[in-house]
Design an enzyme around this catalytic site. Sequence first.
Site, PDB file in Angstrom:
ATOM      1  N   ASN A   1      58.074  -7.539  26.866  1.00 18.40           N
ATOM      2  CA  ASN A   1      58.591  -6.301  26.286  1.00 18.40           C
ATOM      3  C   ASN A   1      59.265  -5.403  27.328  1.00 18.40           C
ATOM      4  O   ASN A   1      59.023  -5.531  28.526  1.00 18.40           O
ATOM      5  CB  ASN A   1      57.429  -5.503  25.658  1.00 18.40           C
TER       6      ASN A   1
ATOM      7  N   CYS B   1      56.464 -13.098  21.954  1.00 20.47           N
ATOM      8  CA  CYS B   1      55.929 -13.673  20.719  1.00 20.47           C
ATOM      9  C   CYS B   1      55.380 -15.072  20.971  1.00 20.47           C
ATOM     10  O   CYS B   1      56.078 -15.927  21.507  1.00 20.47           O
ATOM     11  CB  CYS B   1      57.044 -13.725  19.679  1.00 20.47           C
TER      12      CYS B   1
ATOM     13  N   ARG C   1      48.654  -4.612  21.218  1.00 23.69           N
ATOM     14  CA  ARG C   1      48.985  -5.638  20.216  1.00 23.69           C
ATOM     15  C   ARG C   1      49.953  -6.665  20.814  1.00 23.69           C
ATOM     16  O   ARG C   1      49.572  -7.773  21.135  1.00 23.69           O
ATOM     17  CB  ARG C   1      49.580  -4.955  18.966  1.00 23.69           C
ATOM     18  N   ASP C   2      51.193  -6.257  21.005  1.00 25.54           N
ATOM     19  CA  ASP C   2      52.206  -7.199  21.468  1.00 25.54           C
ATOM     20  C   ASP C   2      51.922  -7.669  22.898  1.00 25.54           C
ATOM     21  O   ASP C   2      52.089  -8.839  23.232  1.00 25.54           O
ATOM     22  CB  ASP C   2      53.577  -6.513  21.401  1.00 25.54           C
TER      23      ASP C   2
ATOM     24  N   HIS D   1      62.728  -2.234  19.012  1.00 20.36           N
ATOM     25  CA  HIS D   1      61.680  -2.922  19.774  1.00 20.36           C
ATOM     26  C   HIS D   1      62.391  -3.946  20.649  1.00 20.36           C
ATOM     27  O   HIS D   1      62.903  -4.943  20.165  1.00 20.36           O
ATOM     28  CB  HIS D   1      60.747  -3.592  18.760  1.00 20.36           C
TER      29      HIS D   1
ATOM     30  N   HIS E   1      62.780  -6.523  23.945  1.00 21.88           N
ATOM     31  CA  HIS E   1      62.218  -7.333  25.031  1.00 21.88           C
ATOM     32  C   HIS E   1      63.284  -7.376  26.126  1.00 21.88           C
ATOM     33  O   HIS E   1      64.413  -6.946  25.914  1.00 21.88           O
ATOM     34  CB  HIS E   1      61.844  -8.720  24.504  1.00 21.88           C
TER      35      HIS E   1
HETATM   36 ZN    ZN Z   1      57.550  -7.289  21.309  1.00 22.39          ZN
END
Ligand code: ZN
Length: 293
Positions: free
Chosen positions: A245, A236, A12-13, A203, A205
Amino acid sequence: MEYVKITDVTPRDGLQDASGYVPLENKLALVKGLYGAGIRSIEATAFVRSQRIPFLADGDQLLGLVRDLDAEWVALVPNPKGVGRAIRAGADTVTVVVSASESHNRANLNRSQSETLDLLRESTLMAHEAGLHVRGAVSTAFACPFEGNIPWRQVEKVTEAYLRMGVDELSIADTMGTATPLEVKDRVSKIRALATKLPLGIHLHDRFGWALANVAMAYEYGVRRFESALAGLGGCPYAPGAAGNLDTEHLVMFFHAQGIETGINDSLLKPVKNDLIEVLSKHLPPPNFSDPG
Ligand code: ZN
């Protein structure tokens, strides 16, 4: 032995803002590779309009292909429509997301914080009715690309809104990757005081290489859930300048080096990562998808 739960967010990310499209068969290989290495919580996709994130438009098919594997399948959803897709595709958990920063929320979700929270309230209800677990994520919980450092009050406001809507767990995101360990200590201890019963995840980065120091601090203050992506991919698309990330392999090795168990075999992650990088290096354009109704 101490244990931490790692949710890998690569599909996803990591791929939402990738410089090339990863075809469905390669995404499937990625997800199965993560699973094969022992990862049992995977954020596989986001159910948003394909126009918004074309790289993730095949999320329904992808989840349908892996849902029978015994893991927690997570999908990010911005609204009830996304929850509907997550339910049909067989997700176990939905991540709902609001930004602590009003301007990032508008850039990322195209609506105000209060409009977002209204939709998330409805989304949470719908997910719970279908038996799904809801993770309430706070993005830009430290800094915002438009507003700079985010005051605690703004994080507190959205955290309280999540508590009122009854999410099952919370997750705070350092979207820009600029948080320091002292800021992590501050945010984590304040949220844990506010939400004493809910599990809290983080979460991170990793802009300056501080993410593992932040992991150590979060762990020290009771966080046992961490989100990361292979090769530190991601960022993002609606946060200019956001860093990638925290790297899953590094996170796993960091815990193992301290005798903390993850259930993951880091040496099995390497070939999965290399295969993914090879696909990304081709810079494939996303095909034209139409949204399911
Ligand atoms: Zn992220």
